[in-house]
Write a protein that holds these residues in place. Structure first.
Motif, PDB file in Angstrom:
ATOM      1  N   ALA A   4      34.426  32.415  37.440  1.00 48.95           N
ATOM      2  CA  ALA A   4      35.558  33.176  36.881  1.00 48.95           C
ATOM      3  C   ALA A   4      35.736  34.476  37.666  1.00 48.95           C
ATOM      4  CB  ALA A   4      35.317  33.455  35.402  1.00 48.95           C
ATOM      5  N   THR A  62      28.579  40.265  35.757  1.00 48.47           N
ATOM      6  CA  THR A  62      28.723  41.307  36.784  1.00 48.47           C
ATOM      7  C   THR A  62      30.212  41.595  36.943  1.00 48.47           C
ATOM      8  OG1 THR A  62      26.855  40.281  37.881  1.00 48.47           O
ATOM      9  CG2 THR A  62      28.079  41.936  39.158  1.00 48.47           C
ATOM     10  N   SER A  86      30.386  32.279  34.921  1.00 46.81           N
ATOM     11  CA  SER A  86      30.813  33.678  35.069  1.00 46.81           C
ATOM     12  C   SER A  86      31.103  33.994  36.529  1.00 46.81           C
ATOM     13  CB  SER A  86      29.702  34.642  34.645  1.00 46.81           C
ATOM     14  OG  SER A  86      29.514  34.569  33.286  1.00 46.81           O
ATOM     15  N   GLY A 122      39.357  32.486  31.893  1.00 47.29           N
ATOM     16  CA  GLY A 122      38.746  31.672  30.841  1.00 47.29           C
ATOM     17  C   GLY A 122      38.741  30.189  31.198  1.00 47.29           C
ATOM     18  N   VAL A 156      33.791  42.454  38.217  1.00 43.98           N
ATOM     19  CA  VAL A 156      34.424  42.422  39.539  1.00 43.98           C
ATOM     20  C   VAL A 156      35.136  43.759  39.749  1.00 43.98           C
ATOM     21  CG1 VAL A 156      36.406  41.366  40.723  1.00 43.98           C
ATOM     22  CG2 VAL A 156      34.673  39.919  39.654  1.00 43.98           C
TER      23      VAL A 156
HETATM   24  P1  ADP Z   1      40.476  34.645  29.076  1.00 45.80           P
HETATM   25  O1  ADP Z   1      41.132  35.825  28.452  1.00 45.80           O
HETATM   26  O2  ADP Z   1      41.237  34.000  30.216  1.00 45.80           O
HETATM   27  O3  ADP Z   1      39.922  33.629  28.100  1.00 45.80           O
HETATM   28  P2  ADP Z   1      38.128  36.277  29.436  1.00 45.80           P
HETATM   29  O4  ADP Z   1      38.652  37.656  29.614  1.00 45.80           O
HETATM   30  O5  ADP Z   1      37.475  35.915  28.155  1.00 45.80           O
HETATM   31  O6  ADP Z   1      39.209  35.197  29.837  1.00 45.80           O
HETATM   32  O7  ADP Z   1      37.114  36.021  30.621  1.00 45.80           O
HETATM   33  C1  ADP Z   1      36.522  34.756  30.837  1.00 45.80           C
HETATM   34  C2  ADP Z   1      35.311  34.974  31.692  1.00 45.80           C
HETATM   35  O8  ADP Z   1      35.702  35.509  32.958  1.00 45.80           O
HETATM   36  C3  ADP Z   1      34.363  36.002  31.121  1.00 45.80           C
HETATM   37  O9  ADP Z   1      33.465  35.382  30.211  1.00 45.80           O
HETATM   38  C4  ADP Z   1      33.662  36.519  32.362  1.00 45.80           C
HETATM   39  O10 ADP Z   1      32.614  35.643  32.719  1.00 45.80           O
HETATM   40  C5  ADP Z   1      34.749  36.450  33.421  1.00 45.80           C
HETATM   41  N1  ADP Z   1      35.430  37.734  33.600  1.00 45.80           N
HETATM   42  C6  ADP Z   1      36.520  38.195  32.952  1.00 45.80           C
HETATM   43  N2  ADP Z   1      36.883  39.431  33.386  1.00 45.80           N
HETATM   44  C7  ADP Z   1      35.982  39.769  34.330  1.00 45.80           C
HETATM   45  C8  ADP Z   1      35.780  40.904  35.184  1.00 45.80           C
HETATM   46  N3  ADP Z   1      36.598  41.959  35.153  1.00 45.80           N
HETATM   47  N4  ADP Z   1      34.728  40.890  36.049  1.00 45.80           N
HETATM   48  C9  ADP Z   1      33.907  39.815  36.116  1.00 45.80           C
HETATM   49  N5  ADP Z   1      34.051  38.726  35.356  1.00 45.80           N
HETATM   50  C10 ADP Z   1      35.050  38.687  34.475  1.00 45.80           C
END
Ligand code: ADP
Length: 312
Positions: free
Chosen positions: A289, A249, A286, A261, A251
């Motif tokens: 995060a 979902t 998720s 992450g 944000v």
């Molecule tokens: P990183 O670049 O720090 O490894 P990611 O961008 O892969 O992180 O995001 C890690 C997790 O954070 C995603 O798998 C998701 O569950 C959550 N997440 C990232 N961005 C968003 C967002 N804009 N809205 C909701 N959840 C997000």
């Protein structure tokens, strides 16, 4: 009690204390990818024993850092103290447009020497773990000449039944060149039981920019549990060949994506250690995060996060 070891570096963090770009006030804290993961894991799953494997110094910042670990209920029996080194440091600054930039002083940090401390008795303790987590940043931090010994230890742990968990977390500037990274990651993927890659990392390192591409790459190593993070779009998992797509979902008001992450990893691994299914673990991770990116800095305020955990 399940137990996990997390191997990496925690640094002193200096962050602009106000939104006024002309102010030079800085707020000091502590952070680092693997440490952030440990914090969110322990806050969400207090019944899991969480141990950080790192080296700090004997200076006052190091002593405060150890106190901070303890305040987060992270066990410090494998936090070693170098006689001569001190922790790494980084700053986060905001420019006139509110864009963040990072500056690091970590080339000579105590954490780089951590492998010097992993003797037989430390290895014995590590073999008692259920999981051992490390990231691409942990790999870049240890001295290149210590990597052979790191792989040897991993083989020992794996043989003893410890699950090896790897998040590639690629930071180009920490490596001499891509060739060096690719060689190190080859070993990491070979040994990993669980991998938690992000699509973005694969794009910058291997030029692979699709979920399918990441899956194909990882499956060639026979990783039994694969969790592909695709930002706000989705999370795709493969457990013993069974693929699942999980919606995220998005944000609406993202404040700071630092630690998205890391918090995902911590909550996911905690949930798996607590025997939750893949779908439930991804869901909790998720949501965590999503909560963390609505707060400034790597570590969200404890009381707010604990309230959030109650509703998880
Ligand atoms: P990183 O670049 O720090 O490894 P990611 O961008 O892969 O992180 O995001 C890690 C997790 O954070 C995603 O798998 C998701 O569950 C959550 N997440 C990232 N961005 C968003 C967002 N804009 N809205 C909701 N959840 C997000």
């Amino acid at each position: 009690m399940k137990n996990i070891f997390l191997f990496g570096e925690c640094m002193i963090e200096l962050m602009t204390a106000s939104n006024d770009a002309t102010s030079n006030m800085l707020k000091q804290s502590f952070a680092g990818d693997v440490f952030n993961t440990a914090v969110y894991l322990k806050r969400t799953f207090p019944h899991v024993k969480v141990r950080l494997v790192t080296a700090v110094g004997k200076d006052n910042f190091s002593l405060d850092m150890i106190k901070y670990f303890e305040s987060e209920n992270i066990d410090t029996d494998l936090v070693f103290q170098s006689e001569s080194k001190i922790p790494g440091l980084y700053s986060i600054q905001l420019d006139d447009q509110g864009e963040r930039s990072f500056t690091y002083w970590r080339e000579n940090s105590a954490a780089r020497t951590v492998m010097d401390f992993i003797d037989e008795s430390a290895t014995d303790i590590l073999t008692s773990g259920d999981m051992f987590f490390f990231s691409g940043i942990s790999l870049a931090v240890i001295q290149p000449e210590a990597r052979a010994s790191f792989w040897q230890k991993l083989v020992q742990l794996k043989t003893a039944g410890v699950k090896i968990v790897f998040d590639p977390n690629y930071r180009a500037r920490m490596w001499k060149d891509k060739e060096e990274t690719i060689q190190a990651y080859e070993q990491a993927f070979k040994l990993a039981d669980i991998a938690l890659p992000g699509v973005e990392d694969f794009d910058s390192l291997y030029g692979i920019n699709s979920v399918e591409g990441v899956i194909d790459f990882c499956q060639s190593y026979g990783i039994s549990e694969l969790v592909v993070k695709n930002g706000p779009a989705s999370v795709i998992t493969i457990l013993d060949g069974e693929k699942e797509l999980h919606q995220v979902t998005p944000v609406k008001t993202v404040v700071d994506t630092t630690s998205a992450g890391d918090s995902f990893n911590g909550v996911y691994l905690g949930a798996r250690l607590a025997d939750a299914s893949i779908a439930e673990s991804v869901d909790k991770a998720s949501k965590a995060a999503g909560f963390v990116i609505q707060h400034k800095g790597a570590i969200a305020p404890k009381a707010l996060f604990n309230d959030f955990v109650q509703q998880l």
